[in-house]
Motif scaffolding. Structure first.
Motif, PDB file in Angstrom:
ATOM      1  N   LEU A  92      53.606  42.070  41.292  1.00 25.86           N
ATOM      2  CA  LEU A  92      52.914  41.161  40.371  1.00 25.86           C
ATOM      3  C   LEU A  92      52.721  41.819  39.009  1.00 25.86           C
ATOM      4  O   LEU A  92      53.026  41.235  37.962  1.00 25.86           O
ATOM      5  CB  LEU A  92      51.569  40.753  40.958  1.00 25.86           C
ATOM      6  CG  LEU A  92      50.712  39.791  40.121  1.00 25.86           C
ATOM      7  CD1 LEU A  92      51.376  38.430  40.009  1.00 25.86           C
ATOM      8  CD2 LEU A  92      49.324  39.653  40.731  1.00 25.86           C
ATOM      9  N   ASN A  93      52.232  43.061  39.026  1.00 31.44           N
ATOM     10  CA  ASN A  93      51.969  43.777  37.773  1.00 31.44           C
ATOM     11  C   ASN A  93      53.243  44.156  37.027  1.00 31.44           C
ATOM     12  O   ASN A  93      53.225  44.336  35.808  1.00 31.44           O
ATOM     13  CB  ASN A  93      51.144  45.030  38.048  1.00 31.44           C
ATOM     14  CG  ASN A  93      49.699  44.702  38.370  1.00 31.44           C
ATOM     15  OD1 ASN A  93      49.185  43.660  37.969  1.00 31.44           O
ATOM     16  ND2 ASN A  93      49.030  45.592  39.097  1.00 31.44           N
ATOM     17  N   GLU A  94      54.336  44.271  37.743  1.00 29.64           N
ATOM     18  CA  GLU A  94      55.604  44.605  37.095  1.00 29.64           C
ATOM     19  C   GLU A  94      56.067  43.463  36.191  1.00 29.64           C
ATOM     20  O   GLU A  94      56.646  43.686  35.130  1.00 29.64           O
ATOM     21  CB  GLU A  94      56.673  44.915  38.143  1.00 29.64           C
ATOM     22  CG  GLU A  94      57.997  45.368  37.545  1.00 29.64           C
ATOM     23  CD  GLU A  94      59.015  45.738  38.599  1.00 29.64           C
ATOM     24  OE1 GLU A  94      60.205  45.865  38.244  1.00 29.64           O
ATOM     25  OE2 GLU A  94      58.639  45.888  39.783  1.00 29.64           O
ATOM     26  N   VAL A  95      55.776  42.242  36.611  1.00 33.64           N
ATOM     27  CA  VAL A  95      56.187  41.066  35.843  1.00 33.64           C
ATOM     28  C   VAL A  95      55.088  40.616  34.885  1.00 33.64           C
ATOM     29  O   VAL A  95      55.358  40.239  33.747  1.00 33.64           O
ATOM     30  CB  VAL A  95      56.573  39.907  36.789  1.00 33.64           C
ATOM     31  CG1 VAL A  95      56.979  38.665  35.991  1.00 33.64           C
ATOM     32  CG2 VAL A  95      57.711  40.328  37.722  1.00 33.64           C
ATOM     33  N   ARG A  96      53.831  40.642  35.351  1.00 28.51           N
ATOM     34  CA  ARG A  96      52.689  40.198  34.551  1.00 28.51           C
ATOM     35  C   ARG A  96      51.744  41.376  34.331  1.00 28.51           C
ATOM     36  O   ARG A  96      51.027  41.792  35.233  1.00 28.51           O
ATOM     37  CB  ARG A  96      51.941  39.071  35.268  1.00 28.51           C
ATOM     38  CG  ARG A  96      52.767  37.839  35.532  1.00 28.51           C
ATOM     39  CD  ARG A  96      53.177  37.145  34.264  1.00 28.51           C
ATOM     40  NE  ARG A  96      54.090  36.020  34.518  1.00 28.51           N
ATOM     41  CZ  ARG A  96      54.837  35.451  33.606  1.00 28.51           C
ATOM     42  NH1 ARG A  96      54.830  35.911  32.359  1.00 28.51           N
ATOM     43  NH2 ARG A  96      55.636  34.442  33.921  1.00 28.51           N
ATOM     44  N   LYS A  97      51.775  41.911  33.108  1.00 25.91           N
ATOM     45  CA  LYS A  97      50.974  43.097  32.804  1.00 25.91           C
ATOM     46  C   LYS A  97      49.492  42.768  32.659  1.00 25.91           C
ATOM     47  O   LYS A  97      48.630  43.598  32.920  1.00 25.91           O
ATOM     48  CB  LYS A  97      51.467  43.742  31.502  1.00 25.91           C
ATOM     49  CG  LYS A  97      52.955  44.089  31.493  1.00 25.91           C
ATOM     50  CD  LYS A  97      53.312  45.122  32.540  1.00 25.91           C
ATOM     51  CE  LYS A  97      54.779  45.499  32.477  1.00 25.91           C
ATOM     52  NZ  LYS A  97      55.180  46.425  33.557  1.00 25.91           N
ATOM     53  N   ASN A  98      49.207  41.540  32.225  1.00 25.82           N
ATOM     54  CA  ASN A  98      47.824  41.166  31.942  1.00 25.82           C
ATOM     55  C   ASN A  98      47.415  40.012  32.845  1.00 25.82           C
ATOM     56  O   ASN A  98      47.394  38.850  32.463  1.00 25.82           O
ATOM     57  CB  ASN A  98      47.674  40.765  30.465  1.00 25.82           C
ATOM     58  CG  ASN A  98      46.250  40.379  30.124  1.00 25.82           C
ATOM     59  OD1 ASN A  98      45.312  40.848  30.749  1.00 25.82           O
ATOM     60  ND2 ASN A  98      46.101  39.506  29.135  1.00 25.82           N
ATOM     61  N   VAL A  99      47.111  40.333  34.093  1.00 27.95           N
ATOM     62  CA  VAL A  99      46.703  39.317  35.052  1.00 27.95           C
ATOM     63  C   VAL A  99      45.457  39.808  35.787  1.00 27.95           C
ATOM     64  O   VAL A  99      45.336  40.992  36.109  1.00 27.95           O
ATOM     65  CB  VAL A  99      47.838  38.999  36.056  1.00 27.95           C
ATOM     66  CG1 VAL A  99      48.237  40.239  36.841  1.00 27.95           C
ATOM     67  CG2 VAL A  99      47.441  37.874  36.992  1.00 27.95           C
ATOM     68  N   LYS A 100      44.542  38.908  36.038  1.00 24.72           N
ATOM     69  CA  LYS A 100      43.311  39.254  36.750  1.00 24.72           C
ATOM     70  C   LYS A 100      43.521  39.010  38.241  1.00 24.72           C
ATOM     71  O   LYS A 100      43.871  37.906  38.656  1.00 24.72           O
ATOM     72  CB  LYS A 100      42.143  38.409  36.241  1.00 24.72           C
ATOM     73  CG  LYS A 100      40.812  38.708  36.928  1.00 24.72           C
ATOM     74  CD  LYS A 100      39.709  37.816  36.380  1.00 24.72           C
ATOM     75  CE  LYS A 100      38.381  38.086  37.082  1.00 24.72           C
ATOM     76  NZ  LYS A 100      37.305  37.182  36.568  1.00 24.72           N
ATOM     77  N   ILE A 101      43.326  40.070  39.049  1.00 20.97           N
ATOM     78  CA  ILE A 101      43.451  39.955  40.507  1.00 20.97           C
ATOM     79  C   ILE A 101      42.057  40.032  41.113  1.00 20.97           C
ATOM     80  O   ILE A 101      41.362  41.044  40.972  1.00 20.97           O
ATOM     81  CB  ILE A 101      44.343  41.061  41.085  1.00 20.97           C
ATOM     82  CG1 ILE A 101      45.741  41.014  40.452  1.00 20.97           C
ATOM     83  CG2 ILE A 101      44.437  40.917  42.603  1.00 20.97           C
ATOM     84  CD1 ILE A 101      46.647  42.144  40.886  1.00 20.97           C
ATOM     85  N   VAL A 102      41.639  38.962  41.759  1.00 19.47           N
ATOM     86  CA  VAL A 102      40.344  38.921  42.436  1.00 19.47           C
ATOM     87  C   VAL A 102      40.594  39.166  43.924  1.00 19.47           C
ATOM     88  O   VAL A 102      41.269  38.376  44.591  1.00 19.47           O
ATOM     89  CB  VAL A 102      39.651  37.561  42.237  1.00 19.47           C
ATOM     90  CG1 VAL A 102      38.327  37.520  43.004  1.00 19.47           C
ATOM     91  CG2 VAL A 102      39.428  37.295  40.751  1.00 19.47           C
ATOM     92  N   GLU A 103      40.080  40.249  44.448  1.00 25.07           N
ATOM     93  CA  GLU A 103      40.362  40.641  45.826  1.00 25.07           C
ATOM     94  C   GLU A 103      39.314  40.095  46.791  1.00 25.07           C
ATOM     95  O   GLU A 103      38.116  40.205  46.563  1.00 25.07           O
ATOM     96  CB  GLU A 103      40.410  42.169  45.922  1.00 25.07           C
ATOM     97  CG  GLU A 103      40.891  42.694  47.254  1.00 25.07           C
ATOM     98  CD  GLU A 103      41.088  44.195  47.242  1.00 25.07           C
ATOM     99  OE1 GLU A 103      40.578  44.868  48.160  1.00 25.07           O
ATOM    100  OE2 GLU A 103      41.744  44.696  46.303  1.00 25.07           O
ATOM    101  N   VAL A 104      39.800  39.503  47.857  1.00 25.37           N
ATOM    102  CA  VAL A 104      38.945  39.029  48.950  1.00 25.37           C
ATOM    103  C   VAL A 104      39.233  39.903  50.161  1.00 25.37           C
ATOM    104  O   VAL A 104      40.273  39.761  50.812  1.00 25.37           O
ATOM    105  CB  VAL A 104      39.224  37.553  49.284  1.00 25.37           C
ATOM    106  CG1 VAL A 104      38.426  37.128  50.523  1.00 25.37           C
ATOM    107  CG2 VAL A 104      38.884  36.655  48.102  1.00 25.37           C
TER     108      VAL A 104
END
Length: 334
Positions: free
Chosen positions: A189-201
């Protein structure tokens, strides 16, 4: 003339000689010690106590492999997924001197001492679906979780823009499976989208935990675009959370992991848009087959990847049919 006493001695000598000859012949006819026959092989399959659909398929594959002639198949489970109970089971199998153990560990590191003891006793140990850390096991049979999760993460990245929010429902991070699936997803995910918010459950493979966690995450992040899950039970929990929030199918995209009947039913109903599918029955089947081979003294690979496949609405019917999962689905493949 030979005396009666001499004749007696001669007769006794002849009798002894005949006995020795007979004994010698008997020893010569005795076969060399043979290797244990296949009928003597006892294979223990120790699962982790999970009862979700994915594990039903894995355990079914294991049981199928254990039905071959010449194998006594013992299936055991750690009640309630407790490590202490799984440790006790392994100790019992060592005492019973089984020929090999195939095990889906409750805790990748926690099971290591008992596994090392089994290996020291000459019992091959095959890890099934979930790896074992801290013990030099005979083989690890599972999906390449990082590779499959990479595909899931890449798919998620293609559905969003920089700055968007993604909810990620973990598995048990005390197990290698949970760790690898999270790493594979986040890295891709981070390789393609550098600025993304990941909310972990966080969960421990518990569907109710997933539902409750996603409900909270949605309240705090109402604009989340994708919910990615480490297993299909988490996806089912996410669906329940979305329904509770009044969302329609597809309003928030769901990416599952497993290719279980429930996950594919969700896709057929429009609730799931992608699935990093494992060959579930194959994992259990190959795991026990590898244990049998190791018990026979055959060389086995240290790591066996049972494969994965990205299932989308366009190919869900084909996958369901080809993998055998379709027979368990409520929404039948076309």
């Amino acid at each position: 003339m030979i005396s009666k006493r001499t004749l007696g001695h001669m007769a006794l000598a002849a009798t002894v000689a005949a006995s020795l000859i007979a004994c010698g012949k008997k020893e010569e006819a005795k076969p060399a010690a043979a290797a244990p026959a296949a009928s003597e092989l006892t294979i223990a399959y120790i699962t982790n106590g999970n009862t979700n659909e994915g594990w039903t398929l894995i355990n079914g594959g294991a049981k199928k492999a254990g039905t071959v002639p010449g194998v006594k198949f013992i299936e055991l489970a750690a009640e309630k997924g407790e490590l202490s109970k799984q440790l006790a089971i392994v100790e019992d199998m060592i005492t019973r001197k089984v020929n090999a153990i195939a095990i889906a560990p409750v805790d990748s590191a926690g099971i290591a001492p008992a596994v090392s003891k089994a290996l020291a006793a000459g019992i091959p140990v095959i890890a099934v679906d979930t790896g074992i850390t801290g013990a030099n096991i005979t083989s690890y049979v599972a999906t390449d979780n990082i590779k499959a999760a990479n595909v899931q993460g890449k798919w998620a990245a293609e559905q969003i823009q920089d700055g968007d929010t993604v909810i990620y429902v973990t598995g048990d991070l005390g197990q290698s499976t949970g760790q690898e699936r999270k790493k594979g997803f986040v890295d891709a995910l981070n390789e393609v989208r550098k600025n993304v918010k990941i909310v972990e459950v966080p969960t421990t493979w518990d569907q109710t935990m997933a539902q409750n966690g996603v409900e909270s995450a949605l309240r705090a992040n109402p604009k989340a675009k994708v919910i990615a899950c480490a297993w299909d039970g988490g996806a089912l929990g996410a669906k329940a959370a979305l329904m509770a929030a009044g969302k329609k199918p597809g309003a928030v995209l769901i990416a599952g992991f497993d290719g279980s009947p429930g996950g594919l039913d969700m896709m057929k109903d429009g609730w799931q848009q992608a699935n990093a599918a494992q060959m579930l029955a194959k994992i259990g089947e190959v795991g026990v087959q590898t244990a049998i081979a190791a018990a026979k003294g055959e060389k086995v690979e240290a790591r066996i990847d049972t494969g994965s496949f990205l299932v989308l609405p366009a190919n869900v019917d084909k996958f369901a049919t080809d993998s055998g999962v379709g027979q368990f689905m409520k929404v039948k493949a076309k």
